[in-house]
Scaffold this motif. Structure first.
Motif, mmCIF file in Angstrom:
data_model
loop_
_atom_site.group_PDB
_atom_site.id
_atom_site.type_symbol
_atom_site.label_atom_id
_atom_site.label_comp_id
_atom_site.label_asym_id
_atom_site.label_seq_id
_atom_site.Cartn_x
_atom_site.Cartn_y
_atom_site.Cartn_z
ATOM 1 N N LEU A 8 0.837 -1.197 0.000
ATOM 2 C CA LEU A 8 0.000 0.000 0.000
ATOM 3 C C LEU A 8 0.874 1.250 0.000
ATOM 4 O O LEU A 8 1.738 1.422 0.863
ATOM 5 C CB LEU A 8 -0.919 -0.012 1.223
ATOM 6 N N SER B 75 0.517 3.080 -6.592
ATOM 7 C CA SER B 75 1.286 1.848 -6.456
ATOM 8 C C SER B 75 2.542 1.824 -7.318
ATOM 9 O O SER B 75 3.455 1.043 -7.061
ATOM 10 C CB SER B 75 0.401 0.649 -6.795
ATOM 11 N N LEU C 115 -5.184 3.166 -3.694
ATOM 12 C CA LEU C 115 -6.223 3.465 -2.720
ATOM 13 C C LEU C 115 -7.218 4.494 -3.258
ATOM 14 O O LEU C 115 -6.991 5.127 -4.284
ATOM 15 C CB LEU C 115 -5.578 3.952 -1.422
ATOM 16 N N GLY D 150 2.484 -1.374 4.327
ATOM 17 C CA GLY D 150 2.149 -0.049 3.829
ATOM 18 C C GLY D 150 3.141 0.994 4.277
ATOM 19 O O GLY D 150 3.734 0.886 5.361
ATOM 20 N N GLY E 105 -0.287 4.743 3.523
ATOM 21 C CA GLY E 105 -0.553 3.323 3.285
ATOM 22 C C GLY E 105 -0.230 2.479 4.502
ATOM 23 O O GLY E 105 -0.844 1.427 4.722
#
Length: 266
Positions: A31, A38, A59, A97, A101
């Motif tokens: 994440l 990404s 996200l 993350g 993230g």
């Protein structure tokens, strides 16, 4: 490169590596940080995907995942990630993350421990006041109106190249600034967390060493001598402080990959 319909969101994700997903070799969900996507994991993906399946996801409102009519909160995004894991039939996955993230990964593990085998939180605070005061001041100045000043930055370059609706950029910045203004303190939930967790921070991060030590203490770390046999360690939890590293470069650090890989493979 696909989309998953989760919680009213059409969530973009990619699968990397060809290793079969098993109970002993679970998939790793990565994440990204706030306002990015990404693609920022690209420099370290080959190393992380060697011998395991890796899932990268954008996200809500970020990069290739279009925004929807709800605030951006790490709690709801944690639900999205859990739903993605279920949608892909991954069973229990490892979740890692960075920054925003990292908060999403943390909330996913807190809210859905049944789908998270191991958790790696890279450079995220457990409490809002963990940020240094000057960083908090910069966050307070961020708003939808300041999005125009980001047009010459890597953040905008990525968004311009990947986002389905460029006109949503001020909305994304506004929602992220609203999230940054929301007080949070996950202390009690972290104390109760039973998912094996690794914290990774830079030695020159945007949080004080005291805050990092307090985060580690919530997991039972740094409270006693581990002893000759290591019996006093805080269970399966781990802490890594990476030398000569900052918040802004830690996510592509070879030392971060090494630390995370050692923890996930143990």
């Amino acid at each position: 490169m696909s989309y998953a319909d989760v919680n009213g969101l059409s969530m973009y994700y990619e699968e990397h590596g060809d290793a079969p997903v098993t109970e002993d070799n679970p998939a790793l969900v990565l994440l990204h940080g706030g306002l990015f996507g990404s693609q920022t994991w690209a420099p370290i993906l080959p190393a992380l995907a060697a011998g395991r399946r890796v899932i990268t996801a954008d996200l809500q409102g970020h990069s290739r995942t279009a925004d929807i009519d709800r605030p951006i909160r790490v709690e709801t995004l944690g639900d999205d990630v859990a739903a993605l894991i279920g949608h892909l039939g991954l069973g229990r996955a490892d979740v890692m993350g960075y920054s925003f993230g990292g908060g999403t990964a943390l909330r996913c593990a807190i809210q859905h421990p049944e789908v998270v085998r191991k958790l790696v939180v890279v450079s995220f605070p457990f409490r809002q006041d963990g940020f240094f005061p000057d960083v908090q001041e910069q966050q307070r100045q961020m708003s939808a109106q300041t999005a125009v000043f980001m047009k010459e930055t890597p953040i905008w370059e990525l968004y311009e190249r990947t986002a389905p609706r460029l006109e949503d950029f001020p909305q994304l910045v506004g929602k992220m600034s609203d999230w940054l203004r929301q007080p949070f303190d996950y202390s009690e939930e972290i104390r109760a967390l039973r998912v094996p967790t690794q914290l990774i921070f830079a030695d020159a991060d945007m949080y004080s060493m005291q805050h990092i030590a307090d985060f580690w203490a919530l997991l039972g770390g740094g409270l006693r001598d581990a002893g000759w046999d290591g019996a006093g360690r805080p269970g399966a939890h781990r802490l890594a402080i990476l030398p000569d590293t900052t918040h802004y470069g830690i996510f592509e650090s070879a030392a971060m990959v090494e630390a995370a890989d050692r923890f996930l493979s143990a």
